[in-house]
Motif scaffolding. Structure first.
Motif, PDB file in Angstrom:
ATOM      1  N   LEU A 144     -20.426  78.984  -1.669  1.00  6.46           N
ATOM      2  CA  LEU A 144     -19.816  77.668  -1.870  1.00  6.46           C
ATOM      3  C   LEU A 144     -20.764  76.742  -2.636  1.00  6.46           C
ATOM      4  O   LEU A 144     -20.340  76.013  -3.548  1.00  6.46           O
ATOM      5  N   ILE A 178     -20.018  75.070  -6.245  1.00  9.25           N
ATOM      6  CA  ILE A 178     -20.099  73.616  -6.512  1.00  9.25           C
ATOM      7  C   ILE A 178     -21.037  73.331  -7.684  1.00  9.25           C
ATOM      8  O   ILE A 178     -20.716  72.523  -8.565  1.00  9.25           O
ATOM      9  N   ASN A 227     -19.835  71.800 -11.404  1.00 11.39           N
ATOM     10  CA  ASN A 227     -20.492  70.631 -12.015  1.00 11.39           C
ATOM     11  C   ASN A 227     -21.055  70.950 -13.396  1.00 11.39           C
ATOM     12  O   ASN A 227     -20.983  70.115 -14.300  1.00 11.39           O
ATOM     13  N   LEU A 282     -19.719  61.022 -11.168  1.00 11.06           N
ATOM     14  CA  LEU A 282     -19.010  62.039 -10.371  1.00 11.06           C
ATOM     15  C   LEU A 282     -19.934  63.204 -10.015  1.00 11.06           C
ATOM     16  O   LEU A 282     -19.931  63.685  -8.881  1.00 11.06           O
ATOM     17  N   THR A 286     -22.507  62.061  -7.434  1.00 12.28           N
ATOM     18  CA  THR A 286     -21.863  61.855  -6.131  1.00 12.28           C
ATOM     19  C   THR A 286     -21.570  63.194  -5.456  1.00 12.28           C
ATOM     20  O   THR A 286     -21.799  63.357  -4.255  1.00 12.28           O
ATOM     21  N   ALA A 287     -21.060  64.155  -6.244  1.00 17.97           N
ATOM     22  CA  ALA A 287     -20.736  65.479  -5.681  1.00 17.97           C
ATOM     23  C   ALA A 287     -21.986  66.151  -5.131  1.00 17.97           C
ATOM     24  O   ALA A 287     -21.976  66.673  -4.008  1.00 17.97           O
ATOM     25  N   LEU A 337     -23.150  64.205  -1.961  1.00 20.57           N
ATOM     26  CA  LEU A 337     -22.314  64.429  -0.778  1.00 20.57           C
ATOM     27  C   LEU A 337     -22.481  65.841  -0.202  1.00 20.57           C
ATOM     28  O   LEU A 337     -22.497  66.033   1.002  1.00 20.57           O
ATOM     29  N   TYR A 338     -22.607  66.833  -1.091  1.00 26.79           N
ATOM     30  CA  TYR A 338     -22.651  68.207  -0.576  1.00 26.79           C
ATOM     31  C   TYR A 338     -24.053  68.640  -0.143  1.00 26.79           C
ATOM     32  O   TYR A 338     -24.223  69.243   0.909  1.00 26.79           O
ATOM     33  N   ARG A 393     -25.990  65.259   2.025  1.00 27.45           N
ATOM     34  CA  ARG A 393     -25.202  64.962   3.232  1.00 27.45           C
ATOM     35  C   ARG A 393     -25.701  63.749   4.020  1.00 27.45           C
ATOM     36  O   ARG A 393     -26.589  63.870   4.863  1.00 27.45           O
ATOM     37  N   PRO A 394     -25.120  62.592   3.719  1.00 28.97           N
ATOM     38  CA  PRO A 394     -25.595  61.362   4.384  1.00 28.97           C
ATOM     39  C   PRO A 394     -25.304  61.394   5.897  1.00 28.97           C
ATOM     40  O   PRO A 394     -24.331  61.976   6.318  1.00 28.97           O
TER      41      PRO A 394
END
Lengths: 174, 86
Positions: free
Chosen positions: B12, B16, B20, B74, B77-78, B81-82, B85-86
């Motif tokens: 995964l 991702i 990107n 974008l 951010t991706a 986030l992945y 991980r906040p």
């Protein structure tokens, strides 16, 4: 009065414009319908990835794919349309049609060969927003023949009048 | 079982990263083609002594920068986030 400066071939641009802004409406509507869905999925899955494990990860990947697809498709459409499409000179009418990385077409209509210009505004939307199509008849073509039609022209009757004036001046000078 | 979970997570992560990279390459290709066509169009307008050439240049460049900046936002951010991980 505007003064036109001809180039070395004696040709000058009378007017140059982009087709009507209505072309931006369908992609923008689709973009703003899909964007909130993709963004919500993307941020929700991103923030919950740790607590829900692989399911949230898969959702995050799906949301990212949807978001990027919508984003690139929209900007591709907008950038393809964001250029001057119609150029009218004292010798020809140039109509450019392009979709980035897909096609790049240029139609040239010589004023000398032009038999007639027909401006068409059909329907409520075209009459209210003042745009329509121009059919440049170079002989042997019909108004449904897409090769001779310039769609989504702002103020098509005024543009048709400009072309006719230039054609008459061109005929008188030659 | 743990090995499968770890394999799934790394697949995964790779997917991702790949998405990107494809996104940035797509943006570069679209922007490159846009600059090429815009350059041709501006040259045509200049050869006809049209005053629309400069306006064409500014409007197109503004949209192009909006595209570049939003793609960068974008992508960042991706990744944030992945992977962070906040």
């Amino acid at each position: 009065m505007t003064e036109f400066v001809p180039n070395t071939n004696g040709e000058y641009a009378v007017t140059a414009f982009s087709t009507h802004w209505i072309k931006y409406v369908p992609p923008t509507v689709i973009f703003f319908l899909l964007l909130p869905v993709a963004l919500t999925l993307f941020i929700t899955a991103g923030l919950n990835a740790q607590s829900y494990g692989n399911g949230a990860d898969m959702l995050f990947l799906g949301a990212l794919l949807l978001l990027l697809l919508v984003h690139h498709w929209y900007f591709h459409r907008i950038l393809s349309e964001a250029m001057v499409d119609v150029i009218i000179t004292n010798k020809r009418v140039i109509f450019c049609q392009d979709s980035l990385l897909r096609f790049d077409d240029m139609h040239e209509f010589n004023l000398q060969n032009l038999i007639a210009v027909q401006a068409q505004k059909h329907g409520i939307l075209q009459n209210v927003l003042r745009y329509g199509s121009l059919w440049l008849d170079t002989g042997g073509s019909v108004s449904t023949d897409l090769g001779g039609v310039i769609p989504q022209v702002p103020h098509p009757h005024y543009v048709a009048q400009q072309i006719t004036t230039e054609r008459r001046m061109h005929t008188e000078s030659s | 079982m743990e090995a499968f979970a770890s394999l799934g997570a790394s697949t995964l992560s790779a997917a991702i990263i790949a998405v990107n990279i494809i996104s940035v390459v797509t943006m570069a290709a679209v922007v490159g083609e846009f600059l090429h066509i815009q350059h041709k169009r501006i040259n045509l307008l200049r050869s006809l002594n049209s005053n629309r050439a400069e306006a064409e240049h500014k409007h197109g460049r503004a949209l192009m920068w909006l595209y570049i900046i939003s793609t960068a936002v974008l992508t960042v951010t991706a990744v944030f986030l992945y992977f962070i991980r906040p």
